[in-house]
Design a protein around this motif. Sequence first.
Motif, PDB file in Angstrom:
ATOM      1  N   LYS A 275       0.838  -1.192   0.000  1.00  0.00           N
ATOM      2  CA  LYS A 275       0.000   0.000   0.000  1.00  0.00           C
ATOM      3  C   LYS A 275       0.878   1.249   0.000  1.00  0.00           C
ATOM      4  O   LYS A 275       0.640   2.198  -0.745  1.00  0.00           O
ATOM      5  CB  LYS A 275      -0.863  -0.019   1.260  1.00  0.00           C
ATOM      6  N   TYR A 294     -10.679   4.963  -7.715  1.00  0.00           N
ATOM      7  CA  TYR A 294     -10.938   4.257  -6.464  1.00  0.00           C
ATOM      8  C   TYR A 294     -11.885   5.042  -5.540  1.00  0.00           C
ATOM      9  O   TYR A 294     -12.942   4.554  -5.146  1.00  0.00           O
ATOM     10  CB  TYR A 294      -9.616   3.974  -5.758  1.00  0.00           C
ATOM     11  N   MET A 295     -11.513   6.274  -5.226  1.00  0.00           N
ATOM     12  CA  MET A 295     -12.315   7.035  -4.257  1.00  0.00           C
ATOM     13  C   MET A 295     -13.722   7.324  -4.777  1.00  0.00           C
ATOM     14  O   MET A 295     -14.684   7.293  -4.036  1.00  0.00           O
ATOM     15  CB  MET A 295     -11.603   8.325  -3.862  1.00  0.00           C
ATOM     16  N   VAL A 298     -15.724   4.045  -4.573  1.00  0.00           N
ATOM     17  CA  VAL A 298     -16.053   3.766  -3.178  1.00  0.00           C
ATOM     18  C   VAL A 298     -17.141   4.739  -2.688  1.00  0.00           C
ATOM     19  O   VAL A 298     -18.110   4.344  -2.045  1.00  0.00           O
ATOM     20  CB  VAL A 298     -14.780   3.862  -2.298  1.00  0.00           C
TER      21      VAL A 298
ATOM     22  N   GLY B  30      -0.840   6.386   9.274  1.00  0.00           N
ATOM     23  CA  GLY B  30      -1.578   5.225   8.794  1.00  0.00           C
ATOM     24  C   GLY B  30      -2.935   5.060   9.464  1.00  0.00           C
ATOM     25  O   GLY B  30      -3.510   3.981   9.462  1.00  0.00           O
ATOM     26  N   ASP B  33      -6.915   5.945   5.454  1.00  0.00           N
ATOM     27  CA  ASP B  33      -6.525   5.695   4.067  1.00  0.00           C
ATOM     28  C   ASP B  33      -7.632   6.233   3.157  1.00  0.00           C
ATOM     29  O   ASP B  33      -8.559   6.901   3.630  1.00  0.00           O
ATOM     30  CB  ASP B  33      -6.256   4.199   3.835  1.00  0.00           C
ATOM     31  N   SER B  34      -7.543   5.926   1.867  1.00  0.00           N
ATOM     32  CA  SER B  34      -8.524   6.480   0.922  1.00  0.00           C
ATOM     33  C   SER B  34      -9.940   6.066   1.289  1.00  0.00           C
ATOM     34  O   SER B  34     -10.883   6.852   1.207  1.00  0.00           O
ATOM     35  CB  SER B  34      -8.227   6.006  -0.488  1.00  0.00           C
ATOM     36  N   MET B  35     -10.066   4.796   1.703  1.00  0.00           N
ATOM     37  CA  MET B  35     -11.373   4.266   2.082  1.00  0.00           C
ATOM     38  C   MET B  35     -11.962   5.080   3.244  1.00  0.00           C
ATOM     39  O   MET B  35     -13.104   5.534   3.203  1.00  0.00           O
ATOM     40  CB  MET B  35     -11.167   2.805   2.510  1.00  0.00           C
ATOM     41  N   THR B  37     -11.118   7.994   4.112  1.00  0.00           N
ATOM     42  CA  THR B  37     -11.350   9.365   3.660  1.00  0.00           C
ATOM     43  C   THR B  37     -12.758   9.516   3.115  1.00  0.00           C
ATOM     44  O   THR B  37     -13.475  10.466   3.443  1.00  0.00           O
ATOM     45  CB  THR B  37     -10.349   9.734   2.549  1.00  0.00           C
TER      46      THR B  37
END
Lengths: 402, 77
Positions: A275, A294-295, A298, B30, B33-35, B37
């Motif tokens: 990652k 991705y964002m 999601v 950490g 993360d993007s998720m 966010t």
Amino acid sequence: MINMQPYQNPTYFLLIALTLLPVVIANLCEKKIYWYQTLISFGFLLLSFGGIKWHQGIALIVYVVLEIILIKLYFNYRLRSNNSWIFYLTVFIAIIPLIIVKITPAIYGGQVSIIGFLGISYITFKIVGMIMEIRDGAIKEFKLWQTIQFLLFFPTISSGPIDRYRRFIGDYNKQLSREKYLDLLEKGVWYIFLGFLYKFFIAYFFGTLLMPQVAQNALAHGGLSWWLVAYMYIWSMDLFFDFAGYSLFAVGTSYIMGIATPMNFNKPFAAPNIKEFWNRWHMTLSFWFRDYIYMRLVFFIMKKKLIKSRITIANLGYLTLFLIMGFWHGVTWYYIVYGLFHACAIIICDAWLRFKKKHRQQIPSNRFTKLFAIFLTFNTVCFSFLIFSGFLNTMMFHHIMK
Amino acid sequence: MKEQIIEILQDLTGSDEVATNLDINLFGAGLIDSMATVQLLLELQTQCGVDVPVSEFERSEWETPNKIIAKVESLKA
């Protein structure tokens, strides 16, 4: 007329140094000479897309004209209305040329599409980014001239780094103070010289001196061999130093022009997990995929509550992202497997990070485990590059031909 | 508003550090993360009524609890 590919030979760098000198002097006097910058940009584009590559030049012009019309049409539409399907359709139309260019070689046995040109992917990324930001209302004005400058910015046209419209335009319009410009200039020159070391010494050593013989030995031996292992590391090193070297040239040249194009690499081989690796490797591309695919995916799934489990959503996002990235590299089995490999690696990485969070007390963390994490990540990445290199494909054919 | 945001962050990160150290770099540590966010943006939308499209999310402007609070307050105003 002569043709010269970007950053390939000493003459090109000499030309950059000479033609950028007036830009440097102007910036040091806290002035911008836009007409001159446009003139040399045009000159460098002509150098790369003219001469024997004139057909690419035509393809580039037609492409840019059509895409700008599309952006303008969508911008005008967005002022009035905001239908999702119109948005999807616009993005789809914008990527049609890229899709054709990527699929053509797979169908016609390696033949290159006539509508293709050097850097088509990178311009397409910039355009799609613009369309998405227009949809979000983040781009509030459409300026034709600045859009052209952004899309055709010559230092990054062939292979990125992929800049963002609003960031670029901000730099383009801003007059830096002498101190700030000097700082940028100093870094720019340093990056270009570091790029020389990367591309013309280290990448040359791995790619030109070592690779051919090692490849031959690995092929002669066939199957698993130490030669294959050596090839894996050598190819990975060559890829990194060649591409990071190129990126340093592109960023360095941008800096000298007063444009702070974002960096592409940040010590990727020191990443402690996959990652983190993608936060350090080809950053402008991975951030593009992160922010625009991705964002958004999601966000869409969570907002519409299509899937409940956050873990499933994240994993689906990773699979989508890396599959698209695989296909983007080219329609061959090894690029797609490379994408899947990274999707699986990052899914496993996420699962491990969750496990680690829950059992923080029981899992040791010291200098040795940290080094081991870097070692493991590095080898996983190199293995993925072996897939990516297509060498396994070459070996298979070599084996069948024997 | 401030408490509300900190609560959202505690939920998201599963860590109390975000309440004690308001200048902690959430991405660097950490914790997000993007998720996470995206979850944060959705929570801000439903709980605080601020609409932040993904393209307005510039990481460097949202990397600490303090920055997030300031950002939300400026968007609210």
